[in-house]
Structure formats: structure tokens, C-alpha cells
Design an enzyme around this catalytic site. Structure first.
Site, PDB file in Angstrom:
ATOM      1  N   GLU A   1       0.852  -1.201   0.000  1.00 41.30           N
ATOM      2  CA  GLU A   1       0.000   0.000   0.000  1.00 41.30           C
ATOM      3  C   GLU A   1       0.883   1.245   0.000  1.00 41.30           C
ATOM      4  O   GLU A   1       1.920   1.264   0.677  1.00 41.30           O
ATOM      5  CB  GLU A   1      -0.842  -0.034   1.292  1.00 41.30           C
ATOM      6  CG  GLU A   1      -1.714   1.179   1.543  1.00 41.30           C
ATOM      7  CD  GLU A   1      -2.311   1.189   2.962  1.00 41.30           C
ATOM      8  OE1 GLU A   1      -1.639   0.713   3.916  1.00 41.30           O
ATOM      9  OE2 GLU A   1      -3.440   1.686   3.117  1.00 41.30           O
TER      10      GLU A   1
ATOM     11  N   ASN B   1      -7.057   5.931  -1.799  1.00 39.61           N
ATOM     12  CA  ASN B   1      -5.943   5.038  -1.529  1.00 39.61           C
ATOM     13  C   ASN B   1      -6.137   3.871  -2.517  1.00 39.61           C
ATOM     14  O   ASN B   1      -7.073   3.087  -2.375  1.00 39.61           O
ATOM     15  CB  ASN B   1      -6.042   4.585  -0.067  1.00 39.61           C
ATOM     16  CG  ASN B   1      -4.829   3.822   0.393  1.00 39.61           C
ATOM     17  OD1 ASN B   1      -4.113   3.224  -0.416  1.00 39.61           O
ATOM     18  ND2 ASN B   1      -4.606   3.800   1.693  1.00 39.61           N
TER      19      ASN B   1
ATOM     20  N   LYS C   1      -9.454   1.720  -2.023  1.00 40.68           N
ATOM     21  CA  LYS C   1      -9.709   1.168  -0.679  1.00 40.68           C
ATOM     22  C   LYS C   1     -11.137   1.460  -0.214  1.00 40.68           C
ATOM     23  O   LYS C   1     -11.599   2.610  -0.291  1.00 40.68           O
ATOM     24  CB  LYS C   1      -8.686   1.769   0.284  1.00 40.68           C
ATOM     25  CG  LYS C   1      -8.639   1.169   1.666  1.00 40.68           C
ATOM     26  CD  LYS C   1      -7.426   1.745   2.403  1.00 40.68           C
ATOM     27  CE  LYS C   1      -7.211   1.198   3.777  1.00 40.68           C
ATOM     28  NZ  LYS C   1      -5.942   1.687   4.366  1.00 40.68           N
TER      29      LYS C   1
ATOM     30  N   GLU D   1      -6.101   8.795   7.846  1.00 41.84           N
ATOM     31  CA  GLU D   1      -6.508   8.313   6.514  1.00 41.84           C
ATOM     32  C   GLU D   1      -7.887   8.819   6.130  1.00 41.84           C
ATOM     33  O   GLU D   1      -8.154   9.059   4.955  1.00 41.84           O
ATOM     34  CB  GLU D   1      -6.516   6.779   6.480  1.00 41.84           C
ATOM     35  CG  GLU D   1      -5.199   6.172   6.116  1.00 41.84           C
ATOM     36  CD  GLU D   1      -5.383   4.715   5.705  1.00 41.84           C
ATOM     37  OE1 GLU D   1      -5.934   4.469   4.629  1.00 41.84           O
ATOM     38  OE2 GLU D   1      -4.969   3.837   6.481  1.00 41.84           O
TER      39      GLU D   1
ATOM     40  N   CYS E   1      -4.911  -3.054   2.868  1.00 45.20           N
ATOM     41  CA  CYS E   1      -4.651  -2.948   4.304  1.00 45.20           C
ATOM     42  C   CYS E   1      -5.849  -3.216   5.199  1.00 45.20           C
ATOM     43  O   CYS E   1      -6.181  -4.361   5.454  1.00 45.20           O
ATOM     44  CB  CYS E   1      -4.013  -1.597   4.631  1.00 45.20           C
ATOM     45  SG  CYS E   1      -3.293  -1.634   6.285  1.00 45.20           S
TER      46      CYS E   1
ATOM     47  N   ASN F   1       0.161  -1.079   5.394  1.00 42.81           N
ATOM     48  CA  ASN F   1       1.054  -0.338   6.313  1.00 42.81           C
ATOM     49  C   ASN F   1       0.389  -0.438   7.674  1.00 42.81           C
ATOM     50  O   ASN F   1      -0.667   0.169   7.893  1.00 42.81           O
ATOM     51  CB  ASN F   1       1.112   1.157   5.967  1.00 42.81           C
ATOM     52  CG  ASN F   1       1.963   1.494   4.768  1.00 42.81           C
ATOM     53  OD1 ASN F   1       3.082   1.971   4.870  1.00 42.81           O
ATOM     54  ND2 ASN F   1       1.404   1.268   3.586  1.00 42.81           N
TER      55      ASN F   1
HETATM   56  N1  CDV Z   1      -3.096   1.419   6.466  1.00 40.37           N
HETATM   57  C1  CDV Z   1      -4.057   0.847   7.224  1.00 40.37           C
HETATM   58  O1  CDV Z   1      -5.188   0.661   6.789  1.00 40.37           O
HETATM   59  N2  CDV Z   1      -3.721   0.555   8.507  1.00 40.37           N
HETATM   60  C2  CDV Z   1      -4.686   0.046   9.413  1.00 40.37           C
HETATM   61  C3  CDV Z   1      -4.543   0.699  10.760  1.00 40.37           C
HETATM   62  C4  CDV Z   1      -5.783   0.510  11.594  1.00 40.37           C
HETATM   63  C5  CDV Z   1      -3.373   0.330  11.517  1.00 40.37           C
HETATM   64  C6  CDV Z   1      -4.685  -1.464   9.495  1.00 40.37           C
HETATM   65  O2  CDV Z   1      -5.784  -2.035   9.558  1.00 40.37           O
HETATM   66  O3  CDV Z   1      -3.624  -2.107   9.504  1.00 40.37           O
END
Ligand code: CDV
Length: 307
Positions: free
Chosen positions: A47, A107, A124, A143, A169, A194
Site C-alpha cells: 500500500e 488510496n 480502498k 486516513e 490494508c 502499512n
Molecule cells: N493502512 C491501514 O489501513 N492501517 C490500518 C490501521 C488501523 C493500523 C490497518 O488495519 O492495519
């Protein structure tokens, strides 16, 4: 005909704010070349793979962050990655921040074929974190300020000889993500992430980051009879430690390959798509065993309703 896709999960170590797109492109191209030398059909990047994870800073004037977004894909800066993919005859999946011509911010992840033509965009759907500055956090996860949630839905595309889906993610934590793609016959889901180790709203979860990451992706793979490829941007980025643990997970739910560092690292596995049918045609034969009439609340309501 072989239904094996050799996948390269190209984990990245940190990208600091001072790193330029050109610095990052060099790293992506080195991983892509290594993937090609290991006979990969596709290489999957994380990501927001072109920049640092900028939602950790809250900038009141969002336009000052425009340089973190791509307004074109490919652009003159990212074109070399596309050219290299065509030369090496390898497909790739890349996450980046997208700023559309009419001002929308997403995203986004793109799937690019071996001919360097874009097969699919995925934006996303589950956007985590917060909309406003929260100064009490050690770092922000804004975000919901920087990205709109997609209205496009989950897609599954005929690509690489199979049914390929994408998620990004936080999407991987939601069972609906996998099931919607499962209902479209997905055989491999590509996912960049991430994930900071520190979760400010509930730090008791910090020590469980690795476990929860595996838990959701392994169960999503098994319950839908699909491969899942999870690829991290890990390590210490601008003082924030993030999870590595990139993994290639089989339809059995087993981890077939896993990162051992939090740095740039390529893991590969030859994924047999026909393995999906062992699950799709037996225990998870949706047509035979699902009870959709019992699940109507899943789409009818968002939160808990006490009856
Ligand atoms: N980039 C993300 O979406 N991170 C999220 C947050 C909550 C840490 C995750 O679900 O990993």
C-alpha cells in the site's frame, strides 16, 4: 494447462519523507528484477508504495500534501517501472495515493499486466483512522482525512490465468471483503498494507499486531478457498515502527512463505489455483451450504441493533 501463478511478494522497508520517487523507483525495480530472475509471473508491492505513509501527519491545508499523490498512472516518473515490467514480461500490483482530475483522493492499487497495460484499479473501501487532528496521539492516522472511501465496490478480474481480486490494508480485517470476492469466484487476493505496531485507540492490541494480521488473512483465505498475498511496508518509518510479516497464504489457510525481515525482501511461491477448488467444491461449496436468507442483516444494517 497449468494454473500455477508464481507470485513475488515484494515487501518494502521504510520510505522516509526525504526519499524521492526516483529513490523508491530504484528499489521497486530492483525487487521487480529479482522477481523476474526467480521466474515470477507477478510481483506485488505494498500500500502507498511510492511515498512515506503521510497520513501520520495532519496538514490543515490538504493541498500542501498534493505532492504525495499521483495524478496520472503511469506518469513520467513511474513510466520506467511499466517499461521494466514489459521488458521483463512480469505483471505487477502497486499501491499509491491517487488524486483524480476532479479532486477526489483515494488510496488505490493498480494491477498491471505483463504487457504493461493496466488491467484494473481498486480503491480502498474500509478507510480506518480519523478525520480530524488528534494531538494526543504520538502520531496521526488521518486516513479518513486524506482519502475518501471507494464507492466502486470489490472487483475480481480475469487475469494471469485466474480470478484475481484486490484489497488494501484495513480491508483485510473485514470478513465481508473476502466473502464479496469469494462470491465472484476469486482465486487470489492481492493486498498491500502499512500497519504501525502501536494502535493508539487500544494499545493492548500492540503486541498482537502480527497475530491479528495472520489471523484475518489466513481465515479469509481458508473460508473462501483462495490464495491471499499480503505485502507490508514495514520497519521504522519516520520514527513509527510498522509490521513486516508479508505472507503468501494458501486456500488451506496455511502460510507458504513469510518475510523474515522488516526491510526490502522478496518472497516467492508457485501458487496452484486449482488448489482453491479443494475448498470451493467441498466444505465451502457456497451454492450447496450457504444460507443467504439468514444473513440479510449484513447488508441491511451497519452497526449493532439490539432486538
Ligand atoms: N493502512 C491501514 O489501513 N492501517 C490500518 C490501521 C488501523 C493500523 C490497518 O488495519 O492495519
Amino acid at each position: 494447462m497449468s494454473r500455477v501463478i508464481v507470485v513475488g511478494a515484494a515487501q518494502l522497508g521504510p520510505i522516509q519523507r526525504a526519499h524521492t520517487r526516483q529513490d523508491v523507483l530504484k528499489r521497486l525495480m530492483a525487487l521487480m528484477a529479482e522477481a523476474a530472475s526467480r521466474s515470477c509471473d507477478v510481483v506485488v508491492f505494498p500500500e502507498l508504495a511510492l511515498t512515506t505513509f503521510f497520513p501520520r501527519w495532519f496538514e490543515p491545508d490538504i493541498t500542501t500534501t498534493n505532492h504525495f499523490y499521483e495524478t496520472q498512472m503511469p506518469s513520467s516518473v513511474t513510466q520506467p517501472l511499466f517499461d521494466e515490467a514489459r521488458r521483463l514480461n512480469i505483471a505487477f500490483c502497486l499501491g499509491y495515493a491517487e488524486l483524480t482530475h476532479d479532486g477526489h483522493r483515494y488510496n488505490t492499487q493498480v494491477l498491471v499486466g505483463k504487457d504493461a497495460k493496466i488491467i484494473a484499479h481498486y480503491r480502498k473501501i474500509h478507510v480506518p483512522g480519523h478525520e480530524h487532528h488528534e494531538p494526543d496521539r504520538p502520531f496521526q492516522h488521518a486516513e479518513r482525512y486524506y482519502f475518501e472511501p471507494s464507492q466502486d465496490g470489490f472487483g475480481v478480474w480475469n487475469a494471469l490465468g485466474g480470478r484475481i481480486g484486490m484489497m488494501i490494508c484495513n480491508d483485510r480485517r473485514w470478513p465481508e471483503t473476502y466473502r464479496v470476492m469469494g462470491l465472484k469466484g476469486v482465486e487470489m487476493i492481492l493486498c498491500g498494507y502499512n500497519t504501525p505496531l502501536h494502535y493508539a485507540p487500544d494499545p493492548t492490541q500492540d503486541r498482537l499486531q502480527s497475530f491479528h494480521n495472520s489471523l484475518v488473512m489466513q481465515s479469509g483465505a481458508y473460508q473462501n478457498g483462495t490464495w491471499v498475498v499480503g505485502v507490508a511496508k514495514g520497519g521504522c518509518e519516520e520514527g513509527v515502527d510498522s509490521l513486516g510479516d508479508s505472507a503468501i497464504i494458501a486456500p488451506s489457510g496455511e502460510i507458504m512463505a513469510q518475510a523474515t525481515t522488516t526491510d526490502d525482501e522478496l518472497l516467492t511461491y508457485a501458487c496452484d489455483l486449482d488448489w482453491c477448488n479443494n475448498y470451493k467444491n467441498t466444505l465451502f461449496d457456497f451454492n450447496r451450504y450457504r444460507r443467504p436468507d439468514m444473513y440479510s442483516s449484513i447488508t441491511a444494517q451497519r452497526g449493532v441493533v439490539l432486538d
